[in-house]
Design a protein around this motif. Structure first.
Motif, short mmCIF file in Angstrom:
data_model
loop_
_atom_site.label_atom_id
_atom_site.label_comp_id
_atom_site.label_asym_id
_atom_site.label_seq_id
_atom_site.Cartn_x
_atom_site.Cartn_y
_atom_site.Cartn_z
N LEU A 252 56.38 38.07 79.08
CA LEU A 252 56.74 39.01 78.36
C LEU A 252 57.69 38.20 77.03
CD1 LEU A 252 58.35 41.44 81.12
CD2 LEU A 252 56.74 42.41 79.10
N ILE A 253 58.05 36.95 77.86
CA ILE A 253 58.28 35.97 76.43
C ILE A 253 58.05 36.48 75.43
CG2 ILE A 253 59.09 33.82 75.82
CD1 ILE A 253 60.73 33.90 78.69
N PRO A 254 56.71 35.74 75.04
CA PRO A 254 55.63 35.66 73.89
C PRO A 254 55.54 36.95 73.31
CG PRO A 254 54.99 33.80 75.99
CD PRO A 254 56.08 34.90 76.42
N ALA A 255 55.60 38.00 74.61
CA ALA A 255 54.87 39.59 73.81
C ALA A 255 56.40 39.97 73.10
CB ALA A 255 54.62 40.22 75.13
N PRO A 261 58.54 45.10 71.49
CA PRO A 261 60.23 46.06 71.90
C PRO A 261 61.11 45.43 73.13
CG PRO A 261 58.58 48.20 71.22
CD PRO A 261 57.81 46.87 71.85
N LYS A 262 62.28 44.84 73.15
CA LYS A 262 62.95 44.40 74.51
C LYS A 262 62.63 45.38 75.42
CE LYS A 262 64.84 40.67 71.93
NZ LYS A 262 66.93 40.38 71.78
N LYS A 263 63.12 46.90 75.07
CA LYS A 263 62.87 47.84 76.23
C LYS A 263 62.14 48.04 77.08
CE LYS A 263 62.14 52.26 72.65
NZ LYS A 263 62.95 52.62 72.48
N ASN A 264 60.76 47.44 76.47
CA ASN A 264 59.28 48.13 76.68
C ASN A 264 59.09 47.03 78.12
OD1 ASN A 264 59.34 50.44 75.31
ND2 ASN A 264 56.93 49.47 74.05
N ALA A 265 59.53 45.14 77.34
CA ALA A 265 59.69 44.60 78.48
C ALA A 265 59.95 45.20 79.61
CB ALA A 265 59.97 42.96 77.54
#
Length: 328
Positions: A252-255, A261-265
């Motif tokens: 998730l961090i590289p994505a 979007p951070k909310k999606n992560a």
């Protein structure tokens, strides 16, 4: 209980399991060094990484086992502290597979720091030799007196290879062979998938995700020398669950850096926790309810598939473009 098979060698005794694992480690190390060049790693650097894997894998695997079995390992029958020397006596106790895997993972950045190259490349090259060693360990496990689950009374499955014979000429579910079969299927799947793993570390993250997700449920079936923590869960299951969370974070961090979007992560991670909660609830239900075990395990498997799919989606979102480079 099952018998531990022993043989005489060089004037002493060694378990067949122990001898097999020594030979297996040598074979896996040779395979690792030979295939390291495909991931841009010099053979000399691969040898150093292999040494770090052995040292850290044994150290952490042994540490986890001894921490959970502290009373049994370091206290005598009278309850008196007998010292820490049993930690270094490999004839006493065992090594936890989750701790050993963590040691091999931590060895990668250590090898990269001392030898150069990328930790992700070391981990990618470790995937197939590591899985082959796990496969061998599970196949040999009955020789160490472990690897069995529930007793099978008057069941059509009460025969090799679905069951293992115990001391009392009864048959118990061969959990070790189930785990070995899943590892073999995983190796075949990764062979088909590896061409899509174009970015360094992607192959390892996919392997770690699928391996942990596929092994959590079989560990629940074990009735042998299991290591319990928090009363209801096995240490190996907790270790695999934590590694799944680690794989998700690593993806998730590289994505997010690539535009996710951070909310999606955050939502993806919360859904992962939800899946973990379902698995925990299933473990409680096995012990505390009269629900059908088949139904409970079906729910657990569905949750694990869902969790693996979430992580794989994040992994391939992370690896949007080829970035693998040859190490110099």
């Amino acid at each position: 209980m099952m018998e531990v098979k022993m043989i005489s060698l060089l004037g002493g005794e060694i378990s067949v399991y122990g001898l097999g694992m020594i030979l297996g480690c040598i074979g896996a190390a040779a395979w690792f060094i030979l295939r390291a060049g495909k991931h841009g790693i010099r053979k000399s650097r691969a040898a150093v990484y292999g040494l770090f894997c052995v040292l850290l894998g044994l150290l952490l695997g042994r540490a986890v086992y001894c921490a959970v079995r502290f009373d049994r390992m370091f206290f005598d029958e009278m309850g008196d502290f007998a010292g820490l020397s049993p930690f270094f006596d490999v004839r006493v106790g065992s090594v936890n597979i989750g701790g050993a895997l963590l040691g091999c993972i931590l060895a990668a950045p250590l090898a990269a720091k001392f030898c150069g190259g990328k930790a992700a490349d070391y981990l990618d090259s470790f995937v197939f030799p590591g899985l082959s060693l796990f496969l061998l360990e599970r196949l040999l496990e009955p020789l160490a007196g472990h690897g069995y689950g529930i007793y099978l009374y008057d069941s059509p499955l009460a025969a090799f290879p679905f069951a293992l014979e115990t001391y009392m000429e009864e048959y118990a579910l061969a959990v070790c062979f189930l785990e070995a079969a899943l590892a073999l299927v995983l190796m075949a799947a990764l062979l088909a998938l590896q061409k899509k793993c174009v970015q360094s570390g992607t192959l390892f993250l996919c392997a770690l995700t699928l391996f942990c997700a596929s092994q959590i449920m079989p560990e629940s079936l074990r009735h042998d020398d299991v290591l319990f923590i928090f009363i209801f869960a096995r240490v190996t299951q907790i270790g695999y669950a934590l590694m799944l969370a680690g794989a998700m974070i690593a993806a998730l961090i590289p994505a997010v850096k690539k535009g996710l979007p951070k909310k999606n992560a955050l939502m993806a991670f919360l859904l992962l926790l939800l899946g973990a909660g379902v698995c925990i609830g299933a473990e409680f239900a096995l012990d505390k309810t009269n629900l059908s075990h088949i139904l409970i395990y079906a729910v657990m498997i569905a949750a694990l598939i869902f969790m693996a799919a979430l992580i794989l989606r994040a992994i391939f979102r992370m690896s949007g473009s080829p970035q693998r480079k040859e190490s110099v």
